[in-house]
Design a protein around this motif. Structure first.
Motif, PDB file in Angstrom:
ATOM      1  N   LYS A 133     -49.182   3.409  17.488  1.00 11.03           N
ATOM      2  CA  LYS A 133     -48.455   3.670  18.724  1.00 11.03           C
ATOM      3  C   LYS A 133     -48.408   2.437  19.597  1.00 11.03           C
ATOM      4  CE  LYS A 133     -48.309   6.888  22.621  1.00 11.03           C
ATOM      5  NZ  LYS A 133     -48.974   8.054  23.277  1.00 11.03           N
ATOM      6  N   MET A 134     -49.468   1.622  19.539  1.00 10.13           N
ATOM      7  CA  MET A 134     -49.511   0.406  20.343  1.00 10.13           C
ATOM      8  C   MET A 134     -48.536  -0.640  19.845  1.00 10.13           C
ATOM      9  SD  MET A 134     -53.652   0.178  20.729  1.00 10.13           S
ATOM     10  CE  MET A 134     -53.606  -1.420  21.493  1.00 10.13           C
ATOM     11  N   LEU A 135     -48.166  -0.555  18.558  1.00 16.12           N
ATOM     12  CA  LEU A 135     -47.256  -1.531  17.976  1.00 16.12           C
ATOM     13  C   LEU A 135     -45.797  -1.149  18.129  1.00 16.12           C
ATOM     14  CD1 LEU A 135     -49.170  -2.374  14.676  1.00 16.12           C
ATOM     15  CD2 LEU A 135     -49.003  -3.771  16.733  1.00 16.12           C
ATOM     16  N   ARG A 136     -45.526  -0.008  18.788  1.00 17.16           N
ATOM     17  CA  ARG A 136     -44.148   0.419  19.009  1.00 17.16           C
ATOM     18  C   ARG A 136     -43.761   0.104  20.446  1.00 17.16           C
ATOM     19  NH1 ARG A 136     -45.659   5.204  16.078  1.00 17.16           N
ATOM     20  NH2 ARG A 136     -45.863   6.300  18.065  1.00 17.16           N
ATOM     21  N   PRO A 137     -42.614  -0.564  20.649  1.00 15.14           N
ATOM     22  CA  PRO A 137     -42.172  -0.848  22.020  1.00 15.14           C
ATOM     23  C   PRO A 137     -41.893   0.436  22.775  1.00 15.14           C
ATOM     24  CG  PRO A 137     -40.956  -2.184  20.421  1.00 15.14           C
ATOM     25  CD  PRO A 137     -41.726  -1.150  19.648  1.00 15.14           C
ATOM     26  N   ALA A 138     -42.288   0.469  24.047  1.00  9.82           N
ATOM     27  CA  ALA A 138     -42.039   1.651  24.867  1.00  9.82           C
ATOM     28  C   ALA A 138     -40.561   1.748  25.191  1.00  9.82           C
ATOM     29  CB  ALA A 138     -42.858   1.575  26.162  1.00  9.82           C
ATOM     30  N   GLN A 139     -39.987   2.918  24.982  1.00 14.98           N
ATOM     31  CA  GLN A 139     -38.587   3.158  25.274  1.00 14.98           C
ATOM     32  C   GLN A 139     -38.465   3.781  26.650  1.00 14.98           C
ATOM     33  OE1 GLN A 139     -36.183   2.164  23.259  1.00 14.98           O
ATOM     34  NE2 GLN A 139     -37.637   1.428  21.718  1.00 14.98           N
ATOM     35  N   GLN A 140     -37.497   3.337  27.382  1.00 16.46           N
ATOM     36  CA  GLN A 140     -37.284   3.843  28.732  1.00 16.46           C
ATOM     37  C   GLN A 140     -35.817   4.157  28.930  1.00 16.46           C
ATOM     38  OE1 GLN A 140     -38.805   1.408  31.829  1.00 16.46           O
ATOM     39  NE2 GLN A 140     -37.936   2.613  33.434  1.00 16.46           N
ATOM     40  N   VAL A 141     -35.554   5.383  29.385  1.00 16.94           N
ATOM     41  CA  VAL A 141     -34.181   5.801  29.632  1.00 16.94           C
ATOM     42  C   VAL A 141     -33.743   5.249  30.978  1.00 16.94           C
ATOM     43  CG1 VAL A 141     -32.645   7.766  29.904  1.00 16.94           C
ATOM     44  CG2 VAL A 141     -34.537   7.899  28.286  1.00 16.94           C
ATOM     45  N   THR A 142     -32.677   4.476  30.972  1.00 16.35           N
ATOM     46  CA  THR A 142     -32.193   3.861  32.196  1.00 16.35           C
ATOM     47  C   THR A 142     -30.959   4.586  32.700  1.00 16.35           C
ATOM     48  OG1 THR A 142     -30.805   2.315  30.964  1.00 16.35           O
ATOM     49  CG2 THR A 142     -33.051   1.614  31.450  1.00 16.35           C
ATOM     50  N   GLN A 143     -30.772   4.546  33.990  1.00 13.83           N
ATOM     51  CA  GLN A 143     -29.623   5.184  34.595  1.00 13.83           C
ATOM     52  C   GLN A 143     -28.405   4.267  34.522  1.00 13.83           C
ATOM     53  OE1 GLN A 143     -30.296   7.221  38.378  1.00 13.83           O
ATOM     54  NE2 GLN A 143     -32.427   6.620  38.250  1.00 13.83           N
ATOM     55  N   ASN A 144     -27.243   4.884  34.540  1.00 12.48           N
ATOM     56  CA  ASN A 144     -26.000   4.136  34.599  1.00 12.48           C
ATOM     57  C   ASN A 144     -25.874   3.505  35.982  1.00 12.48           C
ATOM     58  OD1 ASN A 144     -23.004   3.840  35.200  1.00 12.48           O
ATOM     59  ND2 ASN A 144     -22.985   4.290  33.016  1.00 12.48           N
ATOM     60  N   PRO A 145     -25.449   2.215  36.060  1.00 14.42           N
ATOM     61  CA  PRO A 145     -25.330   1.562  37.374  1.00 14.42           C
ATOM     62  C   PRO A 145     -24.435   2.323  38.339  1.00 14.42           C
ATOM     63  CG  PRO A 145     -25.197  -0.063  35.625  1.00 14.42           C
ATOM     64  CD  PRO A 145     -25.220   1.280  34.955  1.00 14.42           C
ATOM     65  N   ASP A 146     -23.340   2.888  37.842  1.00 14.56           N
ATOM     66  CA  ASP A 146     -22.457   3.652  38.721  1.00 14.56           C
ATOM     67  C   ASP A 146     -23.163   4.884  39.275  1.00 14.56           C
ATOM     68  OD1 ASP A 146     -20.408   1.856  38.310  1.00 14.56           O
ATOM     69  OD2 ASP A 146     -19.584   2.958  36.602  1.00 14.56           O
ATOM     70  N   ASN A 147     -23.988   5.517  38.435  1.00 12.00           N
ATOM     71  CA  ASN A 147     -24.738   6.693  38.900  1.00 12.00           C
ATOM     72  C   ASN A 147     -25.754   6.309  39.969  1.00 12.00           C
ATOM     73  OD1 ASN A 147     -23.323   8.249  37.075  1.00 12.00           O
ATOM     74  ND2 ASN A 147     -24.914   8.159  35.508  1.00 12.00           N
ATOM     75  N   ILE A 148     -26.353   5.114  39.819  1.00 14.32           N
ATOM     76  CA  ILE A 148     -27.329   4.658  40.813  1.00 14.32           C
ATOM     77  C   ILE A 148     -26.651   4.451  42.163  1.00 14.32           C
ATOM     78  CG2 ILE A 148     -28.872   2.760  41.429  1.00 14.32           C
ATOM     79  CD1 ILE A 148     -29.424   2.391  38.461  1.00 14.32           C
ATOM     80  N   ILE A 149     -25.500   3.796  42.152  1.00 17.30           N
ATOM     81  CA  ILE A 149     -24.768   3.584  43.403  1.00 17.30           C
ATOM     82  C   ILE A 149     -24.355   4.918  44.008  1.00 17.30           C
ATOM     83  CG2 ILE A 149     -22.654   2.615  44.391  1.00 17.30           C
ATOM     84  CD1 ILE A 149     -22.861   0.340  42.420  1.00 17.30           C
ATOM     85  N   ASP A 150     -23.927   5.857  43.169  1.00 13.40           N
ATOM     86  CA  ASP A 150     -23.539   7.178  43.670  1.00 13.40           C
ATOM     87  C   ASP A 150     -24.720   7.888  44.326  1.00 13.40           C
ATOM     88  OD1 ASP A 150     -20.960   6.837  42.809  1.00 13.40           O
ATOM     89  OD2 ASP A 150     -21.254   7.875  40.906  1.00 13.40           O
ATOM     90  N   GLU A 151     -25.911   7.785  43.720  1.00 15.61           N
ATOM     91  CA  GLU A 151     -27.098   8.425  44.293  1.00 15.61           C
ATOM     92  C   GLU A 151     -27.419   7.827  45.659  1.00 15.61           C
ATOM     93  OE1 GLU A 151     -29.042  10.953  43.150  1.00 15.61           O
ATOM     94  OE2 GLU A 151     -27.675  11.282  41.471  1.00 15.61           O
ATOM     95  N   ILE A 152     -27.344   6.503  45.758  1.00 17.09           N
ATOM     96  CA  ILE A 152     -27.650   5.839  47.032  1.00 17.09           C
ATOM     97  C   ILE A 152     -26.627   6.215  48.098  1.00 17.09           C
ATOM     98  CG2 ILE A 152     -27.846   3.608  48.186  1.00 17.09           C
ATOM     99  CD1 ILE A 152     -28.869   2.437  45.562  1.00 17.09           C
ATOM    100  N   VAL A 153     -25.346   6.144  47.755  1.00 19.42           N
ATOM    101  CA  VAL A 153     -24.287   6.424  48.737  1.00 19.42           C
ATOM    102  C   VAL A 153     -24.311   7.888  49.164  1.00 19.42           C
ATOM    103  CG1 VAL A 153     -21.794   6.482  49.093  1.00 19.42           C
ATOM    104  CG2 VAL A 153     -22.836   4.535  47.916  1.00 19.42           C
ATOM    105  N   ASP A 154     -24.534   8.796  48.223  1.00 19.04           N
ATOM    106  CA  ASP A 154     -24.596  10.221  48.582  1.00 19.04           C
ATOM    107  C   ASP A 154     -25.761  10.496  49.531  1.00 19.04           C
ATOM    108  OD1 ASP A 154     -22.403  10.690  47.020  1.00 19.04           O
ATOM    109  OD2 ASP A 154     -23.526  11.453  45.294  1.00 19.04           O
ATOM    110  N   ALA A 155     -26.903   9.840  49.276  1.00 21.51           N
ATOM    111  CA  ALA A 155     -28.050  10.019  50.165  1.00 21.51           C
ATOM    112  C   ALA A 155     -27.750   9.470  51.554  1.00 21.51           C
ATOM    113  CB  ALA A 155     -29.285   9.325  49.575  1.00 21.51           C
ATOM    114  N   ILE A 156     -27.119   8.306  51.622  1.00 23.54           N
ATOM    115  CA  ILE A 156     -26.766   7.706  52.909  1.00 23.54           C
ATOM    116  C   ILE A 156     -25.763   8.584  53.652  1.00 23.54           C
ATOM    117  CG2 ILE A 156     -25.633   5.737  53.992  1.00 23.54           C
ATOM    118  CD1 ILE A 156     -28.462   5.168  53.066  1.00 23.54           C
ATOM    119  N   LYS A 157     -24.836   9.153  52.931  1.00 25.29           N
ATOM    120  CA  LYS A 157     -23.832  10.021  53.561  1.00 25.29           C
ATOM    121  C   LYS A 157     -24.486  11.240  54.199  1.00 25.29           C
ATOM    122  CE  LYS A 157     -19.534  12.494  52.532  1.00 25.29           C
ATOM    123  NZ  LYS A 157     -18.544  12.833  51.471  1.00 25.29           N
ATOM    124  N   GLU A 158     -25.431  11.858  53.497  1.00 32.07           N
ATOM    125  CA  GLU A 158     -26.133  13.027  54.034  1.00 32.07           C
ATOM    126  C   GLU A 158     -26.974  12.650  55.246  1.00 32.07           C
ATOM    127  OE1 GLU A 158     -26.073  16.213  53.241  1.00 32.07           O
ATOM    128  OE2 GLU A 158     -24.551  15.968  51.675  1.00 32.07           O
TER     129      GLU A 158
END
Length: 304
Positions: free
Chosen positions: A104-129
Motif C-alpha cells: 500500500k505504501m508503494l502505491r501513489p495516493a489518488q485524489q479526486v479533484t474538482q473541476n475548475p468551473d465547479n470551484i468557481i461556481d461554488e465560490i460565486v454561489d456562496a458569495i451571492k448568498e
C-alpha cells in the motif's frame, strides 16, 4: 574484447550485487518518502535535504573535516525540522509500516479533484448568498502556483485543508462562528485556512470602506499572486481587490467572469511520484538506450 573478458572474470560480482541491493533499497525508501509527502510544495524541502546529504558525503570523501562537521549538524537539524513539519505524514508512514502494509505504501495516493468551473461556481454561489443576506465575508484566492508566504499575514489563521463548498464558506462567515472575523485562504481546489488576519492598507480610501475592504487592499498591495473578494456587512455589495485596487460594486455574474480570467486553479496536494508501472517503463527505456549505445561501441572495437 580480451580486456572485457578479463574484466568479467576478475570482477568482484559479490560486491557489485551488494551495491545494487544497496542502491535499490535507497531508491525504494526515497520513493516511499515521496509517496508519503505527496505535495509538490513540500518536495522542495526534500530536495534541500537531499542536497545536504550529497554535500555531506562529498565533504567527507574530500576530507574537508570542518565543513563536513558543519554540514552534519545542518543535516541533523533539517531532519528534525522536517519531522516536526511533516509529523502527520510521518505518523501515517509509521502506522502503515507497523501494519506491514508495504504494498500500500508503494502505491501513489489518488485524489479526486474538482473541476475548475465547479470551484468557481461554488465560490460565486456562496458569495451571492452572503451578499443577499448581508453577511460580511473576506476571501483570499491565490491566482498562481506560488503559495503566499504566511509572513505577509498579520495572523496566519487556523489550518483547515478542506474541500471547497458553498455550504462551508457560508457557515464559516456566520456571525455565530469563531472564524467569521478573519479571511478565508483558498489555494487551488482547497480551503487552506480560516480566520486569517490581514494587514490594513495605508493608502487613502473612502470612508465608506470598512476594515475588510482595507484589509483586501492591504494584502493585494503586498502580494501579486492573489485576489480578494469582499462582501460588505452593511450594504451586501461585492468587491474584488487586485494589486491594491478595489473594484466595486460587482454582480455575481461579473465576479464569475473576473475569477475565470484570473485564476489558475491547481491541486493543493499534487502527486509528485509516478506509479511503479510507469516508473518501471521509464527505467527499462533508459536501460535499453544504454545497451544500444554500449553494444555498437563493442562491435566497432571488434572490427578494428
Amino acid at each position: 574484447m580480451d580486456g572485457v573478458k578479463e574484466w568479467l572474470i576478475n570482477h568482484d560480482w559479490v560486491q557489485t550485487f551488494r551495491s545494487l541491493i544497496d542502491i535499490s533499497l535507497a531508491l525504494a525508501l526515497t520513493y516511499m518518502l515521496l509517496l508519503v509527502i505527496a505535495e509538490r510544495r513540500t518536495l522542495w524541502m526534500v530536495r534541500g535535504v537531499v542536497f545536504l546529504v550529497l554535500a555531506t558525503v562529498a565533504s567527507k570523501l574530500l576530507q574537508f573535516n570542518y565543513l563536513n562537521q558543519l554540514l552534519t549538524f545542518l543535516l541533523i537539524g533539517s531532519a528534525v525540522a522536517m519531522a516536526v513539519i511533516l509529523q502527520s505524514e510521518v505518523r501515517r508512514f509509521l502506522e502503515q509500516l507497523g501494519r506491514g502494509e508495504l504494498l500500500k505504501m508503494l502505491r501513489p495516493a489518488q485524489q479526486v479533484t474538482q473541476n475548475p468551473d465547479n470551484i468557481i461556481d461554488e465560490i460565486v454561489d456562496a458569495i451571492k448568498e452572503l451578499s443577499q443576506n448581508r453577511t460580511g465575508a473576506l476571501l483570499i484566492i491565490e491566482t498562481r502556483n506560488i503559495p503566499i508566504d504566511e509572513r505577509d499575514f498579520s495572523v496566519p489563521g487556523i489550518k483547515l485543508s478542506a474541500e471547497i463548498s458553498r455550504e462551508l464558506i457560508q457557515t464559516i462567515f456566520q456571525t455565530t462562528t469563531l472564524l467569521h472575523d478573519g479571511a478565508l485562504l483558498i489555494r487551488g481546489d482547497r480551503i487552506v485556512s480560516a480566520g486569517v488576519i490581514l494587514p490594513i492598507s495605508e493608502q487613502t480610501a473612502s470612508r465608506q470602506l470598512g476594515t475588510r475592504h482595507r484589509a483586501a487592499m492591504g494584502i493585494t498591495e503586498r502580494v501579486d499572486n492573489c485576489v480578494c473578494i469582499v462582501v460588505s456587512e452593511e450594504t451586501g455589495s461585492i468587491s474584488l481587490a487586485e494589486q491594491g485596487i478595489l473594484r466595486r460594486p460587482l454582480t455575481s455574474s461579473k465576479l464569475r467572469e473576473l475569477l475565470a480570467d484570473r485564476l489558475i486553479l491547481s491541486v493543493d496536494r499534487e502527486v509528485v511520484t509516478p506509479s511503479l508501472r510507469s516508473l518501471g517503463r521509464k527505467i527499462r527505456k533508459q536501460i535499453f538506450s544504454l545497451l544500444s549505445l554500449i553494444f555498437p561501441l563493442l562491435k566497432s572495437r571488434k572490427n578494428i
